[in-house]
Scaffold this motif. Sequence first.
Motif, PDB file in Angstrom:
ATOM      1  N   THR A  10     -19.490 -34.284 -25.207  1.00 46.37           N
ATOM      2  CA  THR A  10     -18.287 -33.759 -24.798  1.00 46.37           C
ATOM      3  C   THR A  10     -18.229 -32.187 -24.152  1.00 46.37           C
ATOM      4  OG1 THR A  10     -17.132 -35.280 -26.260  1.00 46.37           O
ATOM      5  CG2 THR A  10     -15.855 -33.486 -25.199  1.00 46.37           C
ATOM      6  N   TRP A  11     -18.940 -31.646 -24.998  1.00 48.15           N
ATOM      7  CA  TRP A  11     -18.693 -30.003 -24.689  1.00 48.15           C
ATOM      8  C   TRP A  11     -19.709 -29.844 -23.081  1.00 48.15           C
ATOM      9  CZ3 TRP A  11     -23.358 -27.219 -24.117  1.00 48.15           C
ATOM     10  CH2 TRP A  11     -24.565 -27.931 -24.569  1.00 48.15           C
ATOM     11  N   ILE A  12     -20.641 -30.406 -22.906  1.00 47.79           N
ATOM     12  CA  ILE A  12     -21.282 -30.317 -21.829  1.00 47.79           C
ATOM     13  C   ILE A  12     -20.323 -30.633 -20.533  1.00 47.79           C
ATOM     14  CG2 ILE A  12     -23.456 -31.479 -20.328  1.00 47.79           C
ATOM     15  CD1 ILE A  12     -24.799 -31.851 -22.844  1.00 47.79           C
ATOM     16  N   TYR A  13     -19.691 -31.867 -20.741  1.00 44.78           N
ATOM     17  CA  TYR A  13     -18.721 -32.131 -19.567  1.00 44.78           C
ATOM     18  C   TYR A  13     -17.730 -31.160 -19.382  1.00 44.78           C
ATOM     19  CZ  TYR A  13     -21.033 -36.969 -19.857  1.00 44.78           C
ATOM     20  OH  TYR A  13     -21.749 -37.781 -20.101  1.00 44.78           O
ATOM     21  N   ALA A  14     -17.363 -30.562 -20.472  1.00 43.60           N
ATOM     22  CA  ALA A  14     -16.460 -29.425 -20.433  1.00 43.60           C
ATOM     23  C   ALA A  14     -16.713 -28.300 -19.764  1.00 43.60           C
ATOM     24  CB  ALA A  14     -15.767 -29.081 -21.821  1.00 43.60           C
ATOM     25  N   VAL A  15     -18.144 -27.852 -19.999  1.00 44.80           N
ATOM     26  CA  VAL A  15     -18.759 -26.898 -19.321  1.00 44.80           C
ATOM     27  C   VAL A  15     -18.630 -27.130 -17.957  1.00 44.80           C
ATOM     28  CG1 VAL A  15     -20.772 -25.459 -19.137  1.00 44.80           C
ATOM     29  CG2 VAL A  15     -20.062 -26.012 -21.464  1.00 44.80           C
ATOM     30  N   ILE A  16     -19.304 -28.321 -17.430  1.00 46.58           N
ATOM     31  CA  ILE A  16     -19.527 -28.422 -16.082  1.00 46.58           C
ATOM     32  C   ILE A  16     -18.006 -28.683 -15.343  1.00 46.58           C
ATOM     33  CG2 ILE A  16     -19.958 -30.586 -14.365  1.00 46.58           C
ATOM     34  CD1 ILE A  16     -22.166 -31.322 -16.610  1.00 46.58           C
ATOM     35  N   ILE A  17     -17.003 -29.113 -16.126  1.00 40.45           N
ATOM     36  CA  ILE A  17     -15.628 -29.269 -15.356  1.00 40.45           C
ATOM     37  C   ILE A  17     -15.090 -27.825 -15.102  1.00 40.45           C
ATOM     38  CG2 ILE A  17     -13.293 -29.872 -16.077  1.00 40.45           C
ATOM     39  CD1 ILE A  17     -14.318 -32.557 -17.316  1.00 40.45           C
ATOM     40  N   ALA A  18     -15.523 -27.099 -16.232  1.00 47.24           N
ATOM     41  CA  ALA A  18     -15.142 -25.411 -16.200  1.00 47.24           C
ATOM     42  C   ALA A  18     -15.810 -24.939 -15.010  1.00 47.24           C
ATOM     43  CB  ALA A  18     -15.374 -24.929 -17.526  1.00 47.24           C
ATOM     44  N   LEU A  19     -17.053 -25.179 -14.851  1.00 48.86           N
ATOM     45  CA  LEU A  19     -17.843 -24.649 -13.753  1.00 48.86           C
ATOM     46  C   LEU A  19     -17.278 -25.079 -12.173  1.00 48.86           C
ATOM     47  CD1 LEU A  19     -21.449 -24.690 -15.090  1.00 48.86           C
ATOM     48  CD2 LEU A  19     -20.103 -22.835 -14.845  1.00 48.86           C
ATOM     49  N   LEU A  20     -17.024 -26.344 -12.230  1.00 54.11           N
ATOM     50  CA  LEU A  20     -16.280 -27.091 -11.102  1.00 54.11           C
ATOM     51  C   LEU A  20     -14.971 -26.217 -10.880  1.00 54.11           C
ATOM     52  CD1 LEU A  20     -17.368 -30.636 -11.500  1.00 54.11           C
ATOM     53  CD2 LEU A  20     -18.413 -28.928 -10.038  1.00 54.11           C
ATOM     54  N   LEU A  21     -14.303 -26.259 -11.661  1.00 54.77           N
ATOM     55  CA  LEU A  21     -12.852 -25.512 -11.414  1.00 54.77           C
ATOM     56  C   LEU A  21     -12.917 -24.037 -11.103  1.00 54.77           C
ATOM     57  CD1 LEU A  21     -11.039 -27.055 -14.458  1.00 54.77           C
ATOM     58  CD2 LEU A  21     -10.538 -27.733 -11.994  1.00 54.77           C
ATOM     59  N   GLY A  22     -13.886 -23.503 -11.936  1.00 52.49           N
ATOM     60  CA  GLY A  22     -14.244 -21.780 -11.477  1.00 52.49           C
ATOM     61  C   GLY A  22     -14.653 -21.787  -9.951  1.00 52.49           C
TER      62      GLY A  22
END
Length: 306
Positions: free
Chosen positions: A20-32
């Motif tokens: 889950t945390w990996i997905y969260a990081v990816i999503i955060a990177l994408l959002l950023g």
Amino acid sequence: MEEVSSTPQPQPSRPKRNNTWIYAVIIALLLGTNVYLFLQKDKNQQKLLETTQHLQQADTSLAALQSEYNASLARLDDLTGKNAQLDKQLKEKDSEVAKTKARIQEILSKNKATQQEIAEARALIHKLNNKIGDYEQQIAHLKQENAALTVQRDSVVVTNSDLQQKVNLAKVLHASNIRMTGIKLTRGGRKEKETEKARRVDLLRITFDIDENRIAESGNKELDICITNPNGELLSNAALGSGSFKTAEGQSRYYSVSKTVMLQTEQPVKDINVDWQQSSEYAKGAYNVEIYHQGYLIGKGSVNLR
């Protein structure tokens, strides 16, 4: 011998990994990344808008400067030919003005002039307008001087004219001791006798003196003599030399006879005789004579025939 079982022994199970945390990081990177790209796009649009505004402002500034420059050229052209002295100055400074005009025109002709160039053109136009203002002030000053000189000249002309008029008047001769007598001719005209009887008069004789004149130059002087009968009519006959002259007031007038007198400066002329002889009889009454020189009446006399 014991039989060995081949059944595999169960392995202990591995615990499931939490991604889950990996997905969260990816999503955060994408959002950023999206936020960055959005902000970058907005920044680029802002820069493009600012650039467009700058270009529009530059175009507006150039148009305003072109109008101001055209007005300056019109003022400069208007000065030409108004004053010879200023025209000379303009020609002497023509190269300097020409350089200024050339640089201004060079900047105004550019499609994309920089703000620095626009500022330079504005400063040059201001400098040109200052020069034109100086020229206009010089013209105004010269006009005032010319007006003053014109007034002074006119005053001198009037004064000289008055003095000349006085001199001309001083040169006018003066007749005195004017006599007018009737003459009876006998013995074929060889003998003369004065008479006051109209029926016996053959000719009228006018006798006068010209007083000395210290101004008039020596030489022949023309006198116009007008004789009128008792009815106030001018005695005239073209065959006897009658003609016309202009009075000092500019009016045309006829004379009976003219007389040329030789005059010497500062010397009088005595007993000048002028005869008027007509074929018709003389009427009874007063005959008047007026003597003119240069259109001025210089003397008059009369005789009464009975």
